[in-house]
Design a protein around this motif. Structure first.
Motif, PDB file in Angstrom:
ATOM      1  N   GLY A 128       0.839  -1.193   0.064  1.00  0.00           N
ATOM      2  CA  GLY A 128       0.177   0.002  -0.098  1.00  0.00           C
ATOM      3  C   GLY A 128       0.917   1.302   0.080  1.00  0.00           C
ATOM      4  O   GLY A 128       2.000   1.260  -0.202  1.00  0.00           O
ATOM      5  N   ARG A 129       0.360   2.384   0.338  1.00  0.00           N
ATOM      6  CA  ARG A 129       0.928   3.661   0.356  1.00  0.00           C
ATOM      7  C   ARG A 129       1.775   3.832   1.665  1.00  0.00           C
ATOM      8  O   ARG A 129       1.403   3.258   2.663  1.00  0.00           O
ATOM      9  N   THR A 130       2.881   4.694   1.391  1.00  0.00           N
ATOM     10  CA  THR A 130       3.667   4.972   2.482  1.00  0.00           C
ATOM     11  C   THR A 130       3.687   6.256   2.667  1.00  0.00           C
ATOM     12  O   THR A 130       4.547   6.813   3.856  1.00  0.00           O
ATOM     13  N   ASP A 131       2.966   7.381   1.927  1.00  0.00           N
ATOM     14  CA  ASP A 131       3.270   8.586   2.382  1.00  0.00           C
ATOM     15  C   ASP A 131       2.648   9.228   3.442  1.00  0.00           C
ATOM     16  O   ASP A 131       2.845  10.452   3.907  1.00  0.00           O
ATOM     17  N   GLY A 132       1.786   8.288   4.264  1.00  0.00           N
ATOM     18  CA  GLY A 132       1.123   8.914   5.482  1.00  0.00           C
ATOM     19  C   GLY A 132       1.875   8.410   6.804  1.00  0.00           C
ATOM     20  O   GLY A 132       1.832   8.574   7.795  1.00  0.00           O
ATOM     21  N   ILE A 133       3.265   7.612   6.426  1.00  0.00           N
ATOM     22  CA  ILE A 133       4.206   7.108   7.420  1.00  0.00           C
ATOM     23  C   ILE A 133       5.214   8.081   7.626  1.00  0.00           C
ATOM     24  O   ILE A 133       5.732   8.460   6.751  1.00  0.00           O
ATOM     25  N   THR A 134       5.381   8.579   9.048  1.00  0.00           N
ATOM     26  CA  THR A 134       6.598   9.511   9.110  1.00  0.00           C
ATOM     27  C   THR A 134       7.900   8.906   8.910  1.00  0.00           C
ATOM     28  O   THR A 134       8.271   7.552   8.828  1.00  0.00           O
ATOM     29  N   ALA A 135       9.091   9.742   8.618  1.00  0.00           N
ATOM     30  CA  ALA A 135      10.251   9.379   8.427  1.00  0.00           C
ATOM     31  C   ALA A 135      10.876   8.392   9.245  1.00  0.00           C
ATOM     32  O   ALA A 135      11.617   7.294   8.959  1.00  0.00           O
ATOM     33  N   GLU A 136      10.504   8.499  10.721  1.00  0.00           N
ATOM     34  CA  GLU A 136      11.124   7.910  11.521  1.00  0.00           C
ATOM     35  C   GLU A 136      10.642   6.512  11.662  1.00  0.00           C
ATOM     36  O   GLU A 136      11.324   5.414  11.954  1.00  0.00           O
ATOM     37  N   GLN A 137       9.251   6.311  11.342  1.00  0.00           N
ATOM     38  CA  GLN A 137       8.673   5.066  11.164  1.00  0.00           C
ATOM     39  C   GLN A 137       8.838   4.483  10.091  1.00  0.00           C
ATOM     40  O   GLN A 137       9.188   2.863   9.949  1.00  0.00           O
ATOM     41  N   LEU A 138       9.608   4.952   9.147  1.00  0.00           N
ATOM     42  CA  LEU A 138      10.156   4.229   7.926  1.00  0.00           C
ATOM     43  C   LEU A 138      11.390   3.642   8.045  1.00  0.00           C
ATOM     44  O   LEU A 138      11.968   2.666   6.932  1.00  0.00           O
ATOM     45  N   THR A 139      12.013   3.612   9.292  1.00  0.00           N
ATOM     46  CA  THR A 139      13.463   3.432   9.160  1.00  0.00           C
ATOM     47  C   THR A 139      13.653   1.836   8.955  1.00  0.00           C
ATOM     48  O   THR A 139      14.539   1.541   8.043  1.00  0.00           O
ATOM     49  N   PRO A 140      12.930   0.910   9.306  1.00  0.00           N
ATOM     50  CA  PRO A 140      13.277  -0.580   8.641  1.00  0.00           C
ATOM     51  C   PRO A 140      12.463  -1.176   7.785  1.00  0.00           C
ATOM     52  O   PRO A 140      12.613  -1.992   7.089  1.00  0.00           O
ATOM     53  N   VAL A 141      11.848   0.013   6.817  1.00  0.00           N
ATOM     54  CA  VAL A 141      11.124  -0.166   5.517  1.00  0.00           C
ATOM     55  C   VAL A 141      12.004  -0.188   4.555  1.00  0.00           C
ATOM     56  O   VAL A 141      12.827   0.628   3.994  1.00  0.00           O
ATOM     57  N   LEU A 142      11.959  -1.345   3.763  1.00  0.00           N
ATOM     58  CA  LEU A 142      12.551  -1.545   2.547  1.00  0.00           C
ATOM     59  C   LEU A 142      12.020  -0.765   1.253  1.00  0.00           C
ATOM     60  O   LEU A 142      12.730  -0.233   0.504  1.00  0.00           O
ATOM     61  N   GLY A 143      10.804  -0.573   1.334  1.00  0.00           N
ATOM     62  CA  GLY A 143      10.050  -0.026   0.300  1.00  0.00           C
ATOM     63  C   GLY A 143       8.801  -0.367   0.043  1.00  0.00           C
ATOM     64  O   GLY A 143       8.075  -0.971   1.034  1.00  0.00           O
ATOM     65  N   ASN A 144       7.926   0.139  -1.096  1.00  0.00           N
ATOM     66  CA  ASN A 144       6.457  -0.126  -1.084  1.00  0.00           C
ATOM     67  C   ASN A 144       6.580  -1.361  -2.334  1.00  0.00           C
ATOM     68  O   ASN A 144       7.341  -1.353  -3.231  1.00  0.00           O
ATOM     69  N   PHE A 145       5.568  -2.318  -2.035  1.00  0.00           N
ATOM     70  CA  PHE A 145       5.842  -3.729  -2.663  1.00  0.00           C
ATOM     71  C   PHE A 145       5.349  -3.318  -4.161  1.00  0.00           C
ATOM     72  O   PHE A 145       6.232  -3.930  -4.931  1.00  0.00           O
ATOM     73  N   ASP A 146       4.622  -2.278  -4.521  1.00  0.00           N
ATOM     74  CA  ASP A 146       4.159  -2.348  -5.909  1.00  0.00           C
ATOM     75  C   ASP A 146       5.249  -1.683  -6.717  1.00  0.00           C
ATOM     76  O   ASP A 146       5.636  -1.970  -7.755  1.00  0.00           O
ATOM     77  N   GLU A 147       6.008  -0.844  -6.257  1.00  0.00           N
ATOM     78  CA  GLU A 147       7.005  -0.437  -6.648  1.00  0.00           C
ATOM     79  C   GLU A 147       8.484  -0.987  -6.913  1.00  0.00           C
ATOM     80  O   GLU A 147       8.962  -1.139  -7.881  1.00  0.00           O
ATOM     81  N   MET A 148       8.604  -1.997  -5.854  1.00  0.00           N
ATOM     82  CA  MET A 148       9.403  -2.952  -6.059  1.00  0.00           C
ATOM     83  C   MET A 148       9.509  -4.035  -7.043  1.00  0.00           C
ATOM     84  O   MET A 148      10.251  -4.353  -7.624  1.00  0.00           O
ATOM     85  N   ILE A 149       7.937  -4.315  -7.148  1.00  0.00           N
ATOM     86  CA  ILE A 149       7.534  -5.457  -8.256  1.00  0.00           C
ATOM     87  C   ILE A 149       8.100  -4.464  -9.503  1.00  0.00           C
ATOM     88  O   ILE A 149       8.432  -5.521 -10.350  1.00  0.00           O
ATOM     89  N   VAL A 150       7.522  -3.337  -9.863  1.00  0.00           N
ATOM     90  CA  VAL A 150       7.889  -2.830 -11.234  1.00  0.00           C
ATOM     91  C   VAL A 150       9.449  -2.877 -11.532  1.00  0.00           C
ATOM     92  O   VAL A 150       9.829  -3.101 -12.400  1.00  0.00           O
ATOM     93  N   SER A 151      10.449  -2.685 -10.324  1.00  0.00           N
ATOM     94  CA  SER A 151      11.826  -2.684 -10.639  1.00  0.00           C
ATOM     95  C   SER A 151      12.286  -4.012 -10.672  1.00  0.00           C
ATOM     96  O   SER A 151      12.939  -4.322 -11.782  1.00  0.00           O
ATOM     97  N   VAL A 152      11.613  -5.093 -10.155  1.00  0.00           N
ATOM     98  CA  VAL A 152      12.163  -6.183 -10.643  1.00  0.00           C
ATOM     99  C   VAL A 152      11.538  -7.193 -11.683  1.00  0.00           C
ATOM    100  O   VAL A 152      12.353  -8.011 -12.182  1.00  0.00           O
ATOM    101  N   SER A 153      10.625  -6.508 -12.367  1.00  0.00           N
ATOM    102  CA  SER A 153      10.107  -7.085 -13.373  1.00  0.00           C
ATOM    103  C   SER A 153      10.885  -6.699 -14.718  1.00  0.00           C
ATOM    104  O   SER A 153      10.804  -7.696 -15.773  1.00  0.00           O
TER     105      SER A 153
END
Length: 534
Positions: A128-153
């Protein structure tokens, strides 16, 4: 691996034929077999790029969705171990189970991420979206699933389907189980494939079957009997837009088969009674339902049968993947949960406990050898449920060896664990929790009335206080506070107060002081009736 081999074959033969629909009133998404297979393959590449290797545990915290299916099947692709998490649990319970599983990667829907507190060390991918999550909360996040799928495709890399390993642990599913607090049930590849095959055989589905799914995939019932049965059957599956809207969406999707729990089918029947036509609520094609989790009321059973809708009832546990017995459309008996699926043995112990042996019996509990030894003895899984078998080997449930509550929504709850938390508060001296076959939990409490009198400036005696709505609200606030870290389905909805304690003299306690639940239930039947009907 059977699931992926079948999916690959369907992708070749069925091409773009509609296989999966994610329902939405305005813009439903439809996926063909070929597209589904390709997206599973790409998702497996993503997991591989993220370092997932055979045997790694991959956590998944999300409601049913296409992403859920892709990630689960990608774990099969890599021989990783999927660990689906129950979204009804509190953040504390979820965090505990994720840490216990040793997950090396976690996929989390945006709606559940902000409440998690896992600490450092577990990388996370957001669904889902990550724009509502603060920078501090995003520390362990590797990324957004949809965006990562596009890259690996864009990667030009083949990934062969691995050969089957029947004994490998394919998934760890946390459940209340047969022995108390949540344990990680280890389900092997053979467990899952075999149980789905046998359930499909008993359902007698054909290519025109259209299943409607609202049961969460993080429960074995929904995962095996909706997701995996559909994969093997090659028919159509529609996912409800969400569980809360599922009842309203049945009529519009017009399925032929629905798996569910009694509460869901009760709501459909009630809506049908209020409608000009059953088709408005049930659709025009419904021919079969499968109810599990707890007993379906006779009037609800009769409603469907009288409308030429076969009512199948079954029995099983997460530890049996889950289906162990199931009625077939050709031999339906209201009181019975069916007969053993092919390749399964059912017998009763000397005290009437149901024992099960078969290829769908789990490998045990993860990191809990003692509980595993208590669960499986000489190859027989000890269910903790009591039953009887007729001359045709149809199984009838007669009670429970242990005091497990199963709500009408199919939730398994150990009352002792809830009662213990309530008793930790100084205001509560005795507590007993009920809810078997009901929509919600209730509790009957004997308070420490002296403590209450010290805390609240009020006159009177316990005989007056126990029936006071204000006093009841005061204790309800305590109950809510005590259970704030428990799952939503473990919350107590209503309480009743006693002026006198449970006692041995009233036959409500054993010599050891243990609650005699059946006696208390009988003696306080009028109180329970008020709690569930008021």
């Amino acid at each position: 691996m059977k699931f992926l081999q079948v999916l690959q074959q369907r992708a070749k033969l069925a091409d773009s034929c509609y296989a999966l629909r994610i329902y939405d009133e305005h813009d439903s998404q439809e996926i063909g077999w070929q597209e589904l297979y390709e997206r599973v393959r790409v998702t497996a590449l993503l997991l591989q790029n993220l370092g997932v290797a055979p045997g790694n545990r991959v956590g998944l915290l999300a409601e049913n969705s296409l992403d859920w299916i892709l990630i689960d099947l990608a774990c099969h692709y890599l021989h990783a171990v999927s660990v689906p998490m129950n979204t009804h649990l509190s953040p504390q319970q979820i965090s505990k189970q994720i840490r216990h599983s040793g997950a090396s990667l976690l996929f989390v829907s945006e709606e559940f991420y902000s409440d998690l507190n896992l600490g450092p060390g577990i990388p996370i991918v957001i669904l889902g979206r990550t724009d509502g999550i603060t920078a501090e909360q995003l520390t362990p996040v590797l990324g957004n699933f949809d965006e990562m799928i596009v890259s690996v495709s864009a990667l030009d890399r083949e990934l062969a389907i691995p050969s089957g390993e029947s004994e490998r642990v394919a998934s760890i599913m946390y459940t209340s189980g047969t022995t108390g607090e949540a344990k990680g049930v280890m389900l092997t590849e053979e467990n899952l494939v075999f149980d789905a095959q046998m359930a499909l055989q008993r359902y007698q589905f054909d290519p025109d079957t259209h299943q409607f799914n609202f049961l969460p995939f993080f429960y074995a019932f929904g995962r095996t009997c909706d997701l995996y049965v559909w994969l093997l059957g090659g028919h159509r599956l529609t996912l409800a837009s969400c569980r809360k809207k599922a009842v309203e969406e049945v009529g519009a999707t017009a399925p032929t088969h629905i798996n569910g729990v009694p509460y869901f089918f009760e709501k459909l029947a009630a809506l049908s009674a209020q409608s000009d036509s059953n088709d408005d609520v049930l659709g025009s094609n419904l021919s079969q339902i499968n109810s599990g989790g707890s007993v379906l009321a006779r009037n609800v059973f009769d409603f469907y049968q009288s409308n030429s809708i076969a009512v199948l009832q079954g029995y099983g546990l997460t530890e049996t993947s889950p289906v162990a017995t199931l009625t077939g459309p050709d031999d339906i008996r209201y009181d019975s949960v069916g007969y053993a699926i092919a390749g399964t043995e059912i017998k009763l112990s000397d005290d009437g406990e149901i024992l099960i042996k078969g290829q769908h019996v789990c490998a045990g509990y993860y990191r809990d050898a003692k509980a595993t030894a208590d669960l499986i003895c000489n190859g027989w899984l000890q269910t903790g449920d009591l039953g009887s078998l007729d001359e045709d080997q149809f199984l009838y449930l007669t009670g429970r060896k242990k005091e497990l509550i199963v709500t009408s929504g199919g939730q398994n709850i150990w009352p002792q664990s809830i009662e213990q938390i309530l008793l930790e508060h100084d205001a509560i001296e005795q507590a007993i929790v009920f809810g078997d076959g009901q929509k919600f939990l209730t509790a009957i409490l004997f308070p420490d009335w002296e403590y209450f009198a010290d805390q609240v400036d009020v006159s009177g005696t316990s005989d007056h206080w126990k029936d006071s709505p204000n006093v009841e609200r005061w204790f309800m606030q305590i109950v809510n506070k005590q259970l704030e870290d428990r799952a939503s389905y473990e919350q107590v909805a209503r309480i009743a107060l006693l002026s006198l304690p449970f006692s041995f003299e009233q036959q409500q306690l054993t010599v050891k002081g243990t609650l005699r639940r059946s006696v208390i239930k009988e003696q306080l039947a009028d109180v329970l009736d008020r709690l569930y009907t008021s």
